[in-house]
Enzyme design. Structure first.
Site, PDB file in Angstrom:
ATOM      1  N   TYR A 207      32.301  -7.600  42.251  1.00 51.47           N
ATOM      2  CA  TYR A 207      33.306  -7.084  43.355  1.00 51.47           C
ATOM      3  C   TYR A 207      34.482  -7.635  42.555  1.00 51.47           C
ATOM      4  O   TYR A 207      35.544  -7.781  43.085  1.00 51.47           O
ATOM      5  CB  TYR A 207      33.285  -8.080  44.293  1.00 51.47           C
TER       6      TYR A 207
ATOM      7  N   CYS B 133      24.618  -8.804  27.574  1.00 47.95           N
ATOM      8  CA  CYS B 133      25.243  -7.819  26.662  1.00 47.95           C
ATOM      9  C   CYS B 133      25.904  -6.771  27.414  1.00 47.95           C
ATOM     10  O   CYS B 133      25.379  -5.577  27.503  1.00 47.95           O
ATOM     11  CB  CYS B 133      23.717  -7.117  25.943  1.00 47.95           C
TER      12      CYS B 133
ATOM     13  N   GLU C  89      27.327 -15.537  63.380  1.00 47.98           N
ATOM     14  CA  GLU C  89      26.539 -15.340  62.338  1.00 47.98           C
ATOM     15  C   GLU C  89      27.352 -15.710  60.908  1.00 47.98           C
ATOM     16  O   GLU C  89      27.363 -14.830  60.027  1.00 47.98           O
ATOM     17  CB  GLU C  89      26.045 -13.987  62.147  1.00 47.98           C
TER      18      GLU C  89
HETATM   19  N1  LLP Z   1      26.107 -11.009  60.004  1.00 49.82           N
HETATM   20  C1  LLP Z   1      25.508  -9.747  59.421  1.00 49.82           C
HETATM   21  C2  LLP Z   1      25.184  -8.527  59.984  1.00 49.82           C
HETATM   22  C3  LLP Z   1      26.035  -9.451  58.052  1.00 49.82           C
HETATM   23  O1  LLP Z   1      25.888  -8.039  57.340  1.00 49.82           O
HETATM   24  C4  LLP Z   1      26.589 -10.532  57.305  1.00 49.82           C
HETATM   25  C5  LLP Z   1      26.959 -10.438  55.848  1.00 49.82           C
HETATM   26  C6  LLP Z   1      26.924 -11.930  57.783  1.00 49.82           C
HETATM   27  C7  LLP Z   1      26.383 -11.947  59.172  1.00 49.82           C
HETATM   28  C8  LLP Z   1      27.294 -13.010  57.140  1.00 49.82           C
HETATM   29  O2  LLP Z   1      28.724 -12.876  56.587  1.00 49.82           O
HETATM   30  P1  LLP Z   1      29.720 -13.772  56.348  1.00 49.82           P
HETATM   31  O3  LLP Z   1      29.980 -14.798  57.270  1.00 49.82           O
HETATM   32  O4  LLP Z   1      28.914 -14.465  55.108  1.00 49.82           O
HETATM   33  O5  LLP Z   1      30.837 -12.983  55.603  1.00 49.82           O
HETATM   34  N2  LLP Z   1      27.552 -10.403  48.715  1.00 49.82           N
HETATM   35  C9  LLP Z   1      28.818 -10.061  49.259  1.00 49.82           C
HETATM   36  C10 LLP Z   1      28.967 -10.346  50.751  1.00 49.82           C
HETATM   37  C11 LLP Z   1      27.862  -9.522  51.564  1.00 49.82           C
HETATM   38  C12 LLP Z   1      28.061 -10.020  53.026  1.00 49.82           C
HETATM   39  C13 LLP Z   1      26.971  -9.148  53.625  1.00 49.82           C
HETATM   40  N3  LLP Z   1      26.681  -9.333  55.326  1.00 49.82           N
HETATM   41  C14 LLP Z   1      29.812 -11.064  48.436  1.00 49.82           C
HETATM   42  O6  LLP Z   1      29.327 -12.081  47.670  1.00 49.82           O
HETATM   43  O7  LLP Z   1      30.977 -11.066  48.896  1.00 49.82           O
END
Ligand code: LLP
Length: 425
Positions: A318, A346, A275
């Site tokens: 973050y 702001c 994923e």
């Molecule tokens: N699968 C599941 C169950 C997840 O919760 C996530 C991400 C992914 C796949 C995809 O993960 P990736 O390959 O993109 O790392 N907003 C945060 C990141 C939140 C990730 C949430 N879950 C940021 O901007 O760093």
């Protein structure tokens, strides 16, 4: 590798000059590269060549229809977390039989919608959720294909807000309770056990935590099979990190990630589901913004740009680092002075960078925030009355606006004033 490069002194996306797009759509806007998206998808899928693997792009990182369609055409499946993302994935052309449904709080209506279209798999995170899904499926005289998401109690070593595999995190079923949970699932007529799922966090910069988690899951597969469960799919989640910083250590290469997975899980002969989100979309997008003012205050210089935390929330949320590049190529010998790059909102948190050494910038100059294709536009809001910004997709020498700028009236569209509040005056 991406396709954002200086050509003739100006930053281009593939063959299109960013200034050309900016003069048509105005700033700020997100700009994505088709070639970069396709390349990332290919590098990732190549890492699993020779394996029975299904790559389910995580829509939460960037769910724009044109982006998802680009990946659908490459053969990608989808990882979704809501009925809205199901709707998007299908609208973009991802077939239901390549869609997996993740998330800790699926609502029954969303379960029903996903069952109706025949999605590939539900990743279930708790017994109450399993019971709800069993009930929904029985109501429809169906069986829901299920993998239980296991919490392996492994620290991803990433930012604490995006680490999800520790015992204290809200995600998954504790691995010590997995055998019981599977026994419960097996007794439910609306549930068909098909596999096991794990996801320990996002922006991981080393393979070790992945490997520790996957080894626990591989052991569980054998224990579950010994109890008679037909575990034939292994969903290993997303999470592979990307470089944000100029001098970042390069995160693990997809090829090494793939090799590690083959080593740890190859002998199980499961289909492998993956994923990835950020790895595909992050470096395929930038946020383009204009400098509005330079402000000298005490000993600090603030570069005030027209993009803000409502457009790109990651630095505020973050303390994330995004590289900043001027669109006009700076002279190699131009002085680099430390400045604070801030938006107009702001809040002091509306700061993209502090003490960042940048070449001279002036009002009207364009800058880009790099690596903004993932968790950028999708996390934006209209805070401070700022309309959602356009998204533009480049493909070779062509580009298209794939989400137009929201108008001021559209921002008010969903709102109503009740009749006990007559117009003033
Ligand atoms: N699968 C599941 C169950 C997840 O919760 C996530 C991400 C992914 C796949 C995809 O993960 P990736 O390959 O993109 O790392 N907003 C945060 C990141 C939140 C990730 C949430 N879950 C940021 O901007 O760093």
């Amino acid at each position: 590798m991406d396709h954002f490069e200086y050509l003739n002194g100006e930053l281009h996306v593939e063959q299109v000059a960013i200034t050309a797009i900016a003069s048509e759509v105005g700033t700020p806007f997100y700009c994505y590269s088709t070639a970069t998206l396709e390349r990332h998808y290919k590098v990732f899928t190549d890492a699993f060549e020779g394996t029975d693997a299904l790559v389910c792009y995580s829509l939460k990182s960037n769910g724009n229809l044109a982006i998802v369609r680009t990946l659908a055409r490459q053969g990608a499946g989808a990882d979704i977390v809501s009925e809205g993302e199901l709707h998007r994935a299908l609208a973009a052309g991802i077939p239901a039989e390549k869609i997996v449904f993740s998330g800790v709080g699926k609502e029954r209506t969303a379960m029903q919608a996903a069952l109706d279209v025949g999605i590939y798999q539900f990743n279930v995170e708790s017994l109450p959720e399993l019971e709800a899904l069993d009930e929904v499926a029985r109501g429809a005289a169906e069986q829901a294909p299920v993998a239980l998401r296991i919490n392996p109690d492994v620290d991803a070593g990433s930012h604490h807000k995006i680490s999800t595999g520790r015992r204290e995190d809200k995600f998954g079923i504790p691995w010590t309770e997995a055998l019981d949970a599977y026994a419960r699932a097996a007794a439910m007529p609306g549930i068909e056990i098909v596999g096991i799922d794990v996801h320990i966090g996002s922006q991981l910069s080393s393979l070790e935590p992945f490997e520790a988690a996957f080894r626990k899951v591989a052991d569980l597969v054998e224990a579950l099979r010994a109890e008679g469960h037909n575990i034939r799919r292994l969903d290993l989640g997303g999470g592979l990190g990307v470089p944000y910083h100029e001098d970042d250590e390069v995160p693990p290469l997809p090829a090494n990630y793939g090799k590690m997975i083959k080593d740890v899980a190859g002998h199980l002969e499961c289909q492998i589901l993956l994923e990835p989100g950020r790895l595909i979309s992050a470096n395929a997008g930038v946020l383009v913004s204009s400098v509005i003012y330079l402000k000298h205050s005490g000993n600090r210089t603030f570069v005030i740009v027209d993009g803000a935390m409502n457009d790109l929330l990651r630095p505020a949320l973050y303390d994330a680092y995004h590289r900043i590049l001027p669109v006009k190529e700076p002279n190699a010998d131009a002085p680099r002075e430390p400045v604070d790059v801030v938006g107009p909102i702001c809040e002091t948190g509306d700061t993209f960078a502090q003490d960042r050494a940048l070449p001279p910038l002036n009002p009207g100059d364009l800058v880009v925030f790099c690596t903004a294709g993932a968790y950028g536009a999708v996390m934006s809001s209209t805070y401070n009355g700022r309309p959602l910004v356009p998204e533009v997709l480049v493909n070779g020498d062509r580009y298209a606006v794939v989400r137009r700028r929201q108008s001021l009236d559209e921002m008010l569209d969903a709102e109503d004033v009740p009749d006990w509040l007559p117009a003033a005056g």
